[in-house]
Design a protein around this motif. Structure first.
Motif, PDB file in Angstrom:
ATOM      1  N   ALA A  55       0.763  -1.834   0.173  1.00  0.00           N
ATOM      2  CA  ALA A  55      -0.222  -0.144  -0.020  1.00  0.00           C
ATOM      3  C   ALA A  55       1.105   1.335   0.173  1.00  0.00           C
ATOM      4  N   ILE A  56       1.791   1.252   0.866  1.00  0.00           N
ATOM      5  CA  ILE A  56       2.389   2.871   0.550  1.00  0.00           C
ATOM      6  C   ILE A  56       3.574   2.714  -0.581  1.00  0.00           C
ATOM      7  N   VAL A  57       3.846   1.717  -1.499  1.00  0.00           N
ATOM      8  CA  VAL A  57       4.465   1.908  -2.636  1.00  0.00           C
ATOM      9  C   VAL A  57       3.564   2.676  -3.397  1.00  0.00           C
ATOM     10  N   VAL A  58       1.988   1.224  -3.505  1.00  0.00           N
ATOM     11  CA  VAL A  58       1.009   2.403  -4.239  1.00  0.00           C
ATOM     12  C   VAL A  58       0.864   3.843  -4.598  1.00  0.00           C
ATOM     13  N   ILE A  59       0.639   4.029  -3.223  1.00  0.00           N
ATOM     14  CA  ILE A  59       0.562   5.735  -2.723  1.00  0.00           C
ATOM     15  C   ILE A  59       1.596   6.153  -3.316  1.00  0.00           C
ATOM     16  N   VAL A  60       2.756   6.192  -3.207  1.00  0.00           N
ATOM     17  CA  VAL A  60       3.999   6.842  -3.407  1.00  0.00           C
ATOM     18  C   VAL A  60       4.145   6.784  -5.430  1.00  0.00           C
ATOM     19  N   GLY A  61       3.291   5.901  -5.297  1.00  0.00           N
ATOM     20  CA  GLY A  61       2.862   6.168  -7.297  1.00  0.00           C
ATOM     21  C   GLY A  61       3.471   5.032  -8.139  1.00  0.00           C
ATOM     22  N   GLY A  62       3.751   3.932  -7.036  1.00  0.00           N
ATOM     23  CA  GLY A  62       4.677   2.378  -7.262  1.00  0.00           C
ATOM     24  C   GLY A  62       3.989   1.967  -7.162  1.00  0.00           C
ATOM     25  N   ILE A  63       5.003   0.620  -7.809  1.00  0.00           N
ATOM     26  CA  ILE A  63       4.177  -1.629  -6.964  1.00  0.00           C
ATOM     27  C   ILE A  63       5.737  -2.138  -6.920  1.00  0.00           C
ATOM     28  N   ASP A  64       5.665  -3.205  -5.847  1.00  0.00           N
ATOM     29  CA  ASP A  64       6.798  -3.587  -5.983  1.00  0.00           C
ATOM     30  C   ASP A  64       6.547  -5.109  -6.043  1.00  0.00           C
ATOM     31  N   LEU A  65       7.011  -6.134  -7.327  1.00  0.00           N
ATOM     32  CA  LEU A  65       6.309  -8.010  -6.905  1.00  0.00           C
ATOM     33  C   LEU A  65       6.710  -8.399  -6.006  1.00  0.00           C
ATOM     34  N   SER A  66       8.083  -7.203  -5.724  1.00  0.00           N
ATOM     35  CA  SER A  66       9.358  -8.611  -4.766  1.00  0.00           C
ATOM     36  C   SER A  66       8.841  -8.899  -3.833  1.00  0.00           C
ATOM     37  N   VAL A  67       7.129  -8.716  -3.321  1.00  0.00           N
ATOM     38  CA  VAL A  67       7.373  -8.359  -1.689  1.00  0.00           C
ATOM     39  C   VAL A  67       7.241  -9.888  -0.837  1.00  0.00           C
ATOM     40  N   ALA A  68       6.699 -11.110  -2.133  1.00  0.00           N
ATOM     41  CA  ALA A  68       6.903 -12.229  -1.649  1.00  0.00           C
ATOM     42  C   ALA A  68       8.018 -12.520  -0.981  1.00  0.00           C
ATOM     43  N   VAL A 110      15.382   3.967  -8.805  1.00  0.00           N
ATOM     44  CA  VAL A 110      15.117   5.698  -9.253  1.00  0.00           C
ATOM     45  C   VAL A 110      16.587   5.995 -10.033  1.00  0.00           C
ATOM     46  N   LEU A 111      17.708   5.322 -10.092  1.00  0.00           N
ATOM     47  CA  LEU A 111      18.948   5.648 -10.610  1.00  0.00           C
ATOM     48  C   LEU A 111      18.906   5.222 -12.275  1.00  0.00           C
ATOM     49  N   THR A 112      17.891   3.672 -12.212  1.00  0.00           N
ATOM     50  CA  THR A 112      18.420   3.512 -13.898  1.00  0.00           C
ATOM     51  C   THR A 112      17.340   3.903 -14.633  1.00  0.00           C
ATOM     52  N   ARG A 113      16.435   4.580 -13.782  1.00  0.00           N
ATOM     53  CA  ARG A 113      14.836   5.263 -14.043  1.00  0.00           C
ATOM     54  C   ARG A 113      14.208   4.224 -15.168  1.00  0.00           C
ATOM     55  N   VAL A 114      13.884   2.984 -15.096  1.00  0.00           N
ATOM     56  CA  VAL A 114      13.226   1.695 -15.948  1.00  0.00           C
ATOM     57  C   VAL A 114      11.995   1.567 -14.752  1.00  0.00           C
ATOM     58  N   PRO A 115      11.510   1.105 -15.923  1.00  0.00           N
ATOM     59  CA  PRO A 115       9.701   0.883 -14.578  1.00  0.00           C
ATOM     60  C   PRO A 115       9.621   0.961 -13.785  1.00  0.00           C
ATOM     61  N   LEU A 121      10.611  -6.811 -10.438  1.00  0.00           N
ATOM     62  CA  LEU A 121      10.097  -8.200 -11.288  1.00  0.00           C
ATOM     63  C   LEU A 121      11.507  -8.745 -11.160  1.00  0.00           C
ATOM     64  N   ALA A 122      13.083  -7.613 -11.792  1.00  0.00           N
ATOM     65  CA  ALA A 122      13.976  -8.645 -11.882  1.00  0.00           C
ATOM     66  C   ALA A 122      14.321  -9.075 -10.569  1.00  0.00           C
ATOM     67  N   MET A 123      14.214  -8.083  -9.328  1.00  0.00           N
ATOM     68  CA  MET A 123      14.544  -8.252  -8.246  1.00  0.00           C
ATOM     69  C   MET A 123      13.663  -9.159  -7.721  1.00  0.00           C
ATOM     70  N   LEU A 124      12.376 -10.125  -7.733  1.00  0.00           N
ATOM     71  CA  LEU A 124      11.627 -10.880  -7.432  1.00  0.00           C
ATOM     72  C   LEU A 124      12.638 -12.367  -7.522  1.00  0.00           C
ATOM     73  N   PHE A 125      13.334 -12.219  -8.903  1.00  0.00           N
ATOM     74  CA  PHE A 125      14.130 -13.084  -8.799  1.00  0.00           C
ATOM     75  C   PHE A 125      15.432 -13.293  -8.140  1.00  0.00           C
ATOM     76  N   VAL A 126      16.181 -11.800  -7.983  1.00  0.00           N
ATOM     77  CA  VAL A 126      17.336 -11.857  -7.206  1.00  0.00           C
ATOM     78  C   VAL A 126      16.787 -12.633  -5.727  1.00  0.00           C
ATOM     79  N   TRP A 127      16.086 -11.699  -4.684  1.00  0.00           N
ATOM     80  CA  TRP A 127      15.908 -12.450  -3.572  1.00  0.00           C
ATOM     81  C   TRP A 127      15.361 -13.892  -3.263  1.00  0.00           C
ATOM     82  N   GLU A 128      14.370 -14.131  -4.276  1.00  0.00           N
ATOM     83  CA  GLU A 128      14.254 -15.396  -4.016  1.00  0.00           C
ATOM     84  C   GLU A 128      15.858 -16.524  -4.107  1.00  0.00           C
TER      85      GLU A 128
END
Length: 274
Positions: A55-68, A110-115, A121-128
């Motif tokens: 919810a906090i990430v969505v409020i700031v205007g983003g999304i985080d697919l790596s929460v799980a 922020v640094l890469t300016r990638v959506p 999604l990439a970090m999802l696999f990194v943290w997995e």
């Protein structure tokens, strides 16, 4: 009174819906009582923390697919550390790790300016992969006091400990920030990033902080997951889609800038009881 209803109408409506569902459950299953509510609260605990972070990430205007995946790292890290050291230091290490993982997500966006959807999604696999490096299969063991902390009632019968933990933890993290400069910046950035920047808001730092808070709350979710199972599970659970659904049902606008955490947390219990 009318102003209060208009301002908090959606969470109040969700609260009424939850009450109706509990009453219907009682009618369908007469044995459903205090113990059933306690079981529901325990089962909803990791979902609630994942939803609060999302919810906090969505409020700031983003999304985080790596929460799980962050939750999985926190769970296995807690299980491994609590086998080897006292529980309290392990607790702080896990929370710090979650915060760092969230900050890394935000910094990369922020640094890469990638959506953000691509980065997370990439970090999802990194943290997995990180979770699997810590524990290649379910194992480890959590401290007995951590498991006892989420079971039963406090201070009286009918008030589950798990529910109090959610309220206390999220309140301690979010309420001081909600009214602070950072909280206002999170809402301003989510509402209109360009307008926030022109108003002097440090947009990049605000985004990174929001993702850091998400990571911290996901670490709490990982701890609660480890407490529920008694071991560390390196494979992420079904928390990503459930958290997104709860955020939307809870009244947070996916475009950012509107919503809170009360509605999404109530939505978690609604979806769990359904």
């Amino acid at each position: 009174m009318n102003g209060l209803i208009r301002k908090h109408g959606w969470p109040l409506g969700l609260g009424v819906l939850l009450f109706i569902l509990l009453a219907l459950t009682r009618l369908i299953q007469p044995s459903f009582g205090a113990s059933g509510i306690e079981s529901l609260a325990r089962a909803a605990l990791p979902f609630a923390f994942a939803t609060a972070g999302m919810a906090i990430v969505v409020i700031v205007g983003g999304i985080d697919l790596s929460v799980a995946s962050i939750m999985a790292v926190a769970a296995v890290l807690a299980a491994v550390l609590m086998e080897r050291m006292a529980g309290v230091p392990a607790l702080f290490i896990v929370l710090a790790a979650g915060l760092v993982m969230g900050l890394i997500n935000g910094a990369l966006i922020v640094l890469t300016r990638v959506p953000d959807i691509v980065v997370t999604l990439a970090m999802l696999f990194v943290w997995e992969g990180t979770a699997l490096l810590i524990l290649s299969s379910p194992g480890g063991a959590t401290a007995d006091w951590l498991e006892a902390a989420i079971r039963g009632f406090f201070p009286v019968e009918g008030i589950p400990k798990a529910l109090l933990i959610v309220v206390a933890a999220i309140g301690l993290v979010w309420l001081p920030i909600r009214r602070s400069k950072l909280g206002l910046s999170i809402y301003a950035t989510g509402s209109d990033e360009m307008a926030a920047f022109r108003s002097g808001v440090a947009v990049d730092r605000t985004k990174i902080a929001a993702y850091g808070l998400c990571g911290l709350l996901c670490a709490m979710g990982g701890l609660s997951l480890a407490a529920l199972t008694g071991i560390g599970e390196p494979v992420p659970g079904p928390y990503l889609l459930a958290s997104v659904a709860s955020v939307v049902l809870g009244g947070v606008v996916l475009g950012g800038g509107k919503g809170g955490l009360i509605g999404p947390i109530i939505a978690v219990f609604i979806l769990r009881i359904i």
